[in-house]
Design a protein around this motif. Structure first.
Motif, PDB file in Angstrom:
ATOM      1  N   LYS A  55       0.821  -1.196   0.000  1.00 14.69           N
ATOM      2  CA  LYS A  55       0.000   0.000   0.000  1.00 14.69           C
ATOM      3  C   LYS A  55       0.864   1.258   0.000  1.00 14.69           C
ATOM      4  N   GLU A  56       2.030   1.177   0.643  1.00 15.04           N
ATOM      5  CA  GLU A  56       2.919   2.331   0.678  1.00 15.04           C
ATOM      6  C   GLU A  56       3.422   2.684  -0.723  1.00 15.04           C
ATOM      7  N   PHE A  57       3.774   1.657  -1.498  1.00 16.76           N
ATOM      8  CA  PHE A  57       4.236   1.909  -2.857  1.00 16.76           C
ATOM      9  C   PHE A  57       3.105   2.481  -3.707  1.00 16.76           C
ATOM     10  N   LEU A  58       1.911   1.902  -3.609  1.00 16.89           N
ATOM     11  CA  LEU A  58       0.788   2.348  -4.425  1.00 16.89           C
ATOM     12  C   LEU A  58       0.348   3.759  -4.053  1.00 16.89           C
ATOM     13  N   ALA A  59       0.564   4.155  -2.800  1.00 21.75           N
ATOM     14  CA  ALA A  59       0.151   5.484  -2.357  1.00 21.75           C
ATOM     15  C   ALA A  59       1.109   6.575  -2.804  1.00 21.75           C
ATOM     16  N   ALA A  60       2.338   6.209  -3.151  1.00 24.14           N
ATOM     17  CA  ALA A  60       3.329   7.185  -3.604  1.00 24.14           C
ATOM     18  C   ALA A  60       3.247   7.339  -5.125  1.00 24.14           C
ATOM     19  N   PRO A  61       3.719   8.457  -5.691  1.00 25.91           N
ATOM     20  CA  PRO A  61       3.670   8.632  -7.145  1.00 25.91           C
ATOM     21  C   PRO A  61       4.440   7.529  -7.871  1.00 25.91           C
ATOM     22  N   HIS A  62       3.799   6.917  -8.861  1.00 27.44           N
ATOM     23  CA  HIS A  62       4.455   5.902  -9.679  1.00 27.44           C
ATOM     24  C   HIS A  62       3.747   5.842 -11.028  1.00 27.44           C
ATOM     25  N   ARG A  63       4.370   5.153 -11.965  1.00 29.11           N
ATOM     26  CA  ARG A  63       3.798   4.968 -13.293  1.00 29.11           C
ATOM     27  C   ARG A  63       3.806   3.486 -13.638  1.00 29.11           C
ATOM     28  N   VAL A  64       2.965   3.094 -14.572  1.00 30.92           N
ATOM     29  CA  VAL A  64       2.959   1.716 -15.054  1.00 30.92           C
ATOM     30  C   VAL A  64       3.179   1.730 -16.559  1.00 30.92           C
ATOM     31  N   GLU A  65       3.771   0.659 -17.068  1.00 26.63           N
ATOM     32  CA  GLU A  65       4.059   0.564 -18.503  1.00 26.63           C
ATOM     33  C   GLU A  65       2.907  -0.047 -19.287  1.00 26.63           C
ATOM     34  N   PHE A  66       1.765  -0.215 -18.665  1.00 22.51           N
ATOM     35  CA  PHE A  66       0.651  -0.937 -19.282  1.00 22.51           C
ATOM     36  C   PHE A  66      -0.661  -0.248 -18.933  1.00 22.51           C
ATOM     37  N   HIS A  67      -1.734  -0.684 -19.588  1.00 25.16           N
ATOM     38  CA  HIS A  67      -3.061  -0.184 -19.278  1.00 25.16           C
ATOM     39  C   HIS A  67      -3.600  -0.913 -18.041  1.00 25.16           C
ATOM     40  N   GLN A  68      -4.346  -0.175 -17.238  1.00 26.22           N
ATOM     41  CA  GLN A  68      -4.922  -0.738 -16.016  1.00 26.22           C
ATOM     42  C   GLN A  68      -6.359  -0.223 -15.916  1.00 26.22           C
ATOM     43  N   ILE A  69      -7.341  -1.116 -16.017  1.00 25.82           N
ATOM     44  CA  ILE A  69      -8.748  -0.735 -15.939  1.00 25.82           C
ATOM     45  C   ILE A  69      -9.352  -1.341 -14.678  1.00 25.82           C
ATOM     46  N   LEU A  70      -9.962  -0.489 -13.874  1.00 20.47           N
ATOM     47  CA  LEU A  70     -10.495  -0.882 -12.568  1.00 20.47           C
ATOM     48  C   LEU A  70     -12.008  -0.675 -12.584  1.00 20.47           C
ATOM     49  N   LEU A  71     -12.761  -1.692 -12.196  1.00 20.97           N
ATOM     50  CA  LEU A  71     -14.213  -1.597 -12.070  1.00 20.97           C
ATOM     51  C   LEU A  71     -14.589  -1.925 -10.635  1.00 20.97           C
TER      52      LEU A  71
END
Length: 308
Positions: free
Chosen positions: A38-54
């Protein structure tokens, strides 16, 4: 000149562990939390792929390129490659998650070339009927993904993903038509011209904000470019140009320590006062106030780990 892609913001590569060797993963956000802290996800980051959340149940706050979205049941969030993201899910968040690489989808004329367009909407609140339509396709994708390796399995997932993203596009267009009280032509024929314009805009937004320059670059009249932008994006070419400049301004203010005058020069403004007026018009606050409101750290905690 600052290359945004070189900023010290961790980039998560596409390295799925649940089914290696295929460019798509269909899973849940809860499963994602077992692989990334959760600490990593809460900090600014980027992903190299598409991510779709429902989102199915619960809630969470997600920031995409410094725009904050409060997500609850029925929220659909599309995060595109290299957008700067942060997330703060509540413990009760239950959401389906579809990850895929830029190379995985089927090619469908100009539409697939616009999947990674950072100026497209990122968040929708779906009506019950829209959730049901998208859910049926998602169920088929999940079932096929869980079957594992078999002949034609990857081709089936490519076709199902095409149906999935086209359904999202249809929902987006339908909601836009409802908001604008106008009929949206789903087969308007302007996609190729719009795609060329968007590619040119990503190359040239630092040097020109004139519609005439972009029309000349893509070899069309300003009238034709206006019609393409209105047909595909529901807005003007000038609005899209300014939106792209404002996006980069927000990124540089939030994720670099460049002085505001230097940010203005990066984006082609000869006077910082003109940049300030532009930014206030687009973002409704001064550049300094925006930077203070996004006073985040410049790197995430820990190293990127394989996802799913």
């Amino acid at each position: 000149m600052v290359d945004f892609a070189s900023l010290p913001i961790p980039v998560v590569p596409y390295t799925p562990v649940c089914r290696p060797g295929i460019g798509i993963a269909v899973t849940s956000y809860r499963e994602l939390l077992t692989w990334s802290s959760k600490e990593f996800l809460a900090a600014p980051h980027r992903v190299e792929f598409h991510q779709i959340l429902l989102v199915d149940e619960g809630s969470g706050t997600f920031s995409v390129d410094s725009t904050r979205f409060e997500c609850g049941p029925g929220s659909l969030l599309w995060i595109r490659p290299n957008q700067v993201i942060q997330s703060a899910p509540q413990p009760d968040l239950e959401a389906d998650l579809v990850l895929f690489t830029e190379a995985f989808p089927l090619r469908m004329n100009a539409f697939m070339g616009m999947l990674d367009d950072v100026l497209r909407p990122s968040h929708w609140r779906l009506k019950e009927a829209e959730r049901a339509d998208l859910g049926r396709v998602l169920d088929l994708m999940r079932d096929e993904f869980r079957r594992g390796d078999r002949r034609l399995g990857e081709d089936l997932l490519k076709h199902l993903l095409a149906v999935f993203v086209l359904t999202i596009d249809q929902i987006c267009r339908s909601q836009r038509a409802s908001d604008d009280h106008a009929q949206v032509d789903l087969d308007n024929g302007w996609g190729e011209l719009f795609l060329r314009f968007r590619q040119e805009l990503d190359r040239s937004y630092r040097t020109t904000r004139r519609v005439e320059d972009y029309a000349a670059a893509v070899n069309c009249t300003t009238r034709a470019l206006a019609r393409a932008c209105r047909a595909v994006a529901g807005t003007t070419a000038k609005d899209l140009i300014d939106a792209r400049v404002a996006l980069e301004a927000r990124r540089l203010l939030a994720h670099t320590r460049l002085p505001i005058a230097a940010v203005a020069r990066q984006l082609g403004f000869t006077e910082v006062t003109n940049f300030t007026k532009f930014f206030i018009r687009r973002v409704n606050m001064t550049p300094g106030a925006f930077r203070r409101s996004h006073n985040t750290t410049y790197s995430a905690t820990g190293e990127p780990r394989p996802w799913l």
